[in-house]
Motif scaffolding. Structure first.
Motif, mmCIF file in Angstrom:
data_model
loop_
_atom_site.group_PDB
_atom_site.id
_atom_site.type_symbol
_atom_site.label_atom_id
_atom_site.label_comp_id
_atom_site.label_asym_id
_atom_site.label_seq_id
_atom_site.Cartn_x
_atom_site.Cartn_y
_atom_site.Cartn_z
ATOM 1 N N ASP A 1 5.272 12.029 1.772
ATOM 2 C CA ASP A 1 4.077 11.222 2.069
ATOM 3 C C ASP A 1 2.812 12.070 1.999
ATOM 4 N N PRO B 1 9.302 8.782 -4.507
ATOM 5 C CA PRO B 1 8.907 10.141 -4.103
ATOM 6 C C PRO B 1 9.459 11.239 -5.001
ATOM 7 N N ILE C 1 3.254 5.573 -6.588
ATOM 8 C CA ILE C 1 2.633 5.493 -5.262
ATOM 9 C C ILE C 1 2.116 4.085 -5.020
ATOM 10 N N LYS D 1 1.864 5.267 0.465
ATOM 11 C CA LYS D 1 3.199 5.842 0.481
ATOM 12 C C LYS D 1 3.749 5.951 -0.936
#
Length: 237
Positions: free
Chosen positions: A103, A189, A179, A185
């Protein structure tokens, strides 16, 4: 005074005193020439005084503009260095494969579209040339340094353009679908740790470092010019 000279000439001529009259005429001519030379000298002195005042006015205008530029450069330099430190931190996260900071990395990635952008107060040297005021500046070192400073400005702007282009061409495609900008967030990722993302960050680190070097050089050049101008204006400490 003119009547006096006329009466004297008439008297000498009427008395047939030609030799004295000749000496007198020569003397009168000499006095007239001296008077003309004095008038020309006074006129030249006045012209030099006016030119000197115009020269000082130009120096003051230049000093004001480049001091404005120095303030802008100082702010831009700080902004650039802040993002440079952020990029380095992001690269450390990627190198460490620290997925617990996904994050944080996402927040940094969202800020990667920001970059330093210096805007000078104007093209000083070009303005001097176009206005004809360049000839008023007698200190060749100052004019040469002003030209050099504008070259430094152009180089800084080129680096900024390159930075913007890699943001558009590399960052935007890399972050697309990675994202959620509304939730701040990362939805993917793992993509933030891939080589494409790291390459962009490394490029940004090199660019911000190069920009910092050019900004610093411009500030040093401004300081030198201001010091020389203060000497010309008689305001040097």
């Amino acid at each position: 005074m003119i009547n006096f000279f006329r009466k004297t000439r008439k008297q000498l001529f009427s008395e047939n005193r030609f030799t004295k009259y000749l000496f007198y005429a020569i003397g009168e001519i000499i006095l007239v020439v001296i008077g003309i030379l004095i008038a020309l000298q006074i006129n030249n002195w006045n012209n030099r005084r006016v030119e000197k005042e115009e020269e000082k006015k130009s120096y003051r205008n230049i000093k004001r503009q480049i001091e404005d530029d120095r303030k802008e450069l100082t702010d831009v330099k700080a902004f650039n260095n802040y993002f440079s430190d952020t990029y380095k931190h992001a690269n450390e996260i990627i190198r460490a494969k620290d997925y617990t900071k996904s994050d944080s990395l996402a927040l940094i990635a969202m800020g990667l579209s920001q970059y330093s952008d210096f805007n000078s107060s104007g093209n000083i040297y070009e303005t001097l040339v176009n206005s004809g005021n360049l000839e008023l500046l007698k200190n060749d070192e100052i004019t040469s340094l002003i030209q050099q400073l504008e070259t430094t400005y152009i180089f800084a702007n080129k680096l900024e353009t390159v930075h913007w282009e890699i943001i558009i061409n590399e960052l935007s495609p890399t972050l697309k679908g990675v994202i959620n900008f509304d939730a701040f967030k990362a939805v993917k990722p793992e993509k933030l740790f891939e080589v494409e993302m790291q390459n962009f960050i490394v490029e940004s680190i090199y660019l911000t470092s190069a920009k910092d070097s050019v900004y610093s050089r411009a500030i040093r050049e401004i300081d030198t010019i201001v010091s020389l101008i203060d000497t010309e204006l008689g305001t040097a400490n």
